[in-house]
Design an enzyme around this catalytic site. Structure first.
Site, short mmCIF file in Angstrom:
data_model
loop_
_atom_site.label_atom_id
_atom_site.label_comp_id
_atom_site.label_asym_id
_atom_site.label_seq_id
_atom_site.Cartn_x
_atom_site.Cartn_y
_atom_site.Cartn_z
N VAL A 150 38.04 -29.24 78.54
CA VAL A 150 38.50 -30.39 77.77
C VAL A 150 37.35 -30.96 76.95
O VAL A 150 36.21 -31.06 77.42
CB VAL A 150 39.05 -31.48 78.73
N GLY A 200 35.76 -29.08 71.90
CA GLY A 200 35.82 -29.03 70.44
C GLY A 200 36.66 -27.90 69.88
O GLY A 200 36.43 -27.47 68.74
N LYS A 241 28.69 -28.30 69.48
CA LYS A 241 28.06 -29.63 69.47
C LYS A 241 26.53 -29.52 69.58
O LYS A 241 25.88 -30.35 70.22
CB LYS A 241 28.63 -30.49 70.59
N GLY A 275 81.72 -25.81 109.44
CA GLY A 275 82.78 -25.06 110.12
C GLY A 275 82.78 -23.58 109.81
O GLY A 275 83.76 -22.88 110.08
N SER A 308 72.95 -20.15 103.74
CA SER A 308 72.53 -19.49 102.49
C SER A 308 72.53 -20.48 101.33
O SER A 308 73.38 -20.42 100.45
CB SER A 308 73.42 -18.28 102.18
#
Length: 637
Positions: A41, A44, A174, A481, A550
């Site tokens: 980050v 540049g 830089k 059930g 399932s």
């Protein structure tokens, strides 16, 4: 009357038209370099791309005016132009001063055309970096000269190397903020070289730059007299592109579609991935292995005598052989392999973790098949390169795992062929891309284990029992059930002299699946095993009755795909959660509500009800006996 063609104005216009035509033809034949900018980050990346666009005169006057206005309003460089704003187009990117999505930009110089992908530096958006790198020839890895080599520098270097990018530029950016100090540059290069050697990166080009000031971008900088190497743009213009390398490899063309505009023409269209082909070449179509000869190479601009990697063509054959989308055309004497089990590296790109055993769509080239991923052999810690034990993969994780496809696919190792070695995994329910991966090699098991043909067929087994095999797949919440109704169904079928077998969820977990728990991954494996058993039982001619929660549609669909058409009958025992919980015969809901039972369906684990089941039983409207009668009537009219 004066001859207008002799008029100087017309002559000038003609000369201009000739110049434009010559320029366009020269531009058309320039090579194309795809590259990415990556790194941590605020290193540049966006600023560098903005500078490249600016210096290559690829910005229109209205764009420049808007850039100057935006720089004053939301820029980070005071009253000077903020070149990053040329690339960071999302509002969130401008507000935060970061790159979130992948931004693609086109520019050109006198020597070459370029497509550059500005990729995010945040770890959170690693998947976006992978997307940009997947088609790149070169990676420009930026390093802030003040900060040196960071974790994300290592991560992106590893990913670039993993994705087959062999041209690496270490752009130490830089430099203006460290006074163009040569010792700072040398120290960063030395640190990176030690790390790169561990990764297997044998060479890279290091350039000291300032994206903001323009040092060593397009012109050599007087601020770095100690640097004698190329400028960034010089290097980008002269580095070898993948298309040149691909042209030297064996011929491979995945078929995209069968071109049949009329009764008199039939050709096979696609993009040539590697190698070259010419009229008269003997070819082989994979995986069928059928052979023929190329009679025509057709393009929009007319027929060609030969074609090379990177060109989209239609091939016509001398023989009417079976060839369709997903097949791969190769030279007859040098075909690729086909297999159905592979060792792969996977980059997981979804917010939800990977579920080993779940079926996904696997797309590789123009082939799309069903694939299952096994539990990872290990996960890679990209900061230390350590291999860590892992049961699954989470967002941005990278791991090595075995993948099995439902039929053989034509492939080559990713290191040799990106098109036939790189794949994506797609969720079957949401159609979202959940992972990207690279095939390394096929497993020996895929080559040595073959299906053994038997003389007594499944039809014979069914005929002996005088019935049609089927799977009655009961699904629903705990307490709905399922087991009660399934037991009644089997009793009724037994009285009708039908050959059945009941697979109950609890019973199976006492033996076959006793090693599985109740995590999402274990639930997937539980259903996969039951599906395989049910398939074997239908081969024996039985009517199989299963009673499992399932909870996931994907796994129920996986079992459906295992069966013969029409043999899978999904029975949704549709009971509201409140009613199922009120019954709570086993006391499981009470435990789950008290936090004593984790991953319980309906409480802290989801249930995905069937969308269109063959049978739906509303237990609030009928008794268990009525439900059993309805199911048997549907199975045996």
């Amino acid at each position: 009357m004066t001859d207008t063609l002799a008029d100087p104005i017309y002559q000038t216009d003609a000369l201009i038209a000739e110049d434009i035509d010559a320029y366009l033809k020269a531009h058309e034949h320039k090579t194309m370099l795809r590259f990415i900018t990556c790194g941590s980050v605020d290193d540049g990346k966006s600023t560098l791309i903005g500078r490249l666009l600016y210096d290559s005169k690829m910005i229109f006057e209205d764009q420049l005016a808007a850039l100057e206005a935006d720089s004053k309003r939301v820029g980070t460089q005071g009253q000077e132009i903020d070149f990053a704003l040329l690339v960071d187009g999302l509002a969130a990117e401008r507000e935060q001063g970061i790159t979130i999505d992948v931004a693609y930009r086109f520019f050109a110089t006198e020597k070459r055309k370029f497509i550059v992908a500005d990729t995010p530096g945040h770890e959170q958006y690693t998947r976006n970096m992978v997307t940009g790198a997947s088609t790149a020839d070169l990676a420009v890895i930026l390093v802030d000269a003040r900060k040196g080599i960071l974790t994300q520098t290592r991560r992106h270097s590893y990913l670039a190397h993993l994705l087959g990018i062999r041209n690496i530029v270490l752009a130490v950016n830089k430099m203006d903020l460290v006074g163009y100090d040569q010792s700072v540059f040398n120290r960063i290069v030395m640190t990176y070289r030690a790390f790169a050697t561990e990764l297997g990166i044998t060479r890279f080009t290091a350039i000291p730059i300032s994206g903001f000031k323009g040092d060593n971008i397009t012109l050599p900088s007087g601020n770095t007299p100690w640097y004698k190497g190329p400028t960034l743009i010089d290097h980008l213009e002269t580095v070898e592109v993948n298309s040149a390398v691909d042209a030297e490899k064996p011929f491979r063309m995945p078929v995209q579609w069968v071109n049949r505009p009329n009764l008199d023409f039939r050709g096979f269209s696609g993009l040539i991935a590697t190698g070259s082909v010419k009229v008269g070449d003997a070819i082989r179509v994979l995986p069928s292995g059928k052979t023929s000869t190329v009679t025509r190479i057709v393009t929009l601009d007319g027929d060609l005598d030969d074609a090379v990697a990177g060109q989209s063509v239609t091939l016509c054959f001398a023989d009417e052989i079976d060839c369709s989308r997903g097949d791969v055309i190769a030279l007859a004497d040098n075909p690729p392999q086909a297999a159905d089990q592979f060792e792969t590296t996977i980059v997981w790109m979804a917010d939800e973790e990977m579920l080993p055993g779940r079926s996904y769509w696997l797309k590789i080239g123009t082939q799309t098949v069903t694939a299952t991923v096994q539990q990872p052999k290990y996960q890679v810690n990209v900061n230390t390169m350590d291999q860590l034990a892992a049961k699954t993969l989470e967002l941005n994780a990278i791991g090595v795992a075995t993948i099995t496809t439902d039929k053989p696919i034509v492939f080559e190792p990713y290191a040799e062929n990106r098109t036939l070695g790189g794949f994506i995994l797609i969720d079957k329910i949401s159609n979202a891309t959940v992972a990207a991966g690279m095939l390394h090699f096929s497993l020996r098991r895929a080559q040595n284990v073959h299906w053994q043909a038997t003389d007594v067929s499944r039809d014979h087994h069914a005929a002996l029992k005088n019935q049609k095999p089927a799977v009655l797949w009961f699904t629903g919440l705990s307490g709905a059930g399922k087991s009660t109704i399934a037991n009644l169904v089997e009793k009724r079928l037994a009285r009708m002299n039908r050959h059945t077998f009941l697979l109950d969820g609890d019973n199976v977990r006492h033996g076959l699946n006793k090693d599985l728990g109740f995590t999402d991954a274990d639930r997937v494996e539980n259903i996969r095993r039951v599906g395989e058993v049910a398939k074997l039982m239908t081969d024996a001619g039985l009517i199989v009755i299963t009673a499992f929660i399932s909870p996931f549609r994907s796994e129920r669909d996986m079992v459906r795909q295992m069966m013969q058409p029409g043999e899978f009958i999904e029975v949704h025992i549709d009971t509201p959660l409140a009613d199922a919980e009120a019954r709570d015969v086993k006391g499981l809901y009470k435990k789950a509500r008290a936090g004593q039972l984790k991953n319980f369906t309906g409480i802290d684990s989801p249930y995905e009800p069937p969308v269109d089941p063959e049978i739906r039983i509303d237990t609030t409207a009928m008794t268990a006996e009525e439900a059993a009668d309805a199911i048997v009537a549907r199975l045996i009219p």
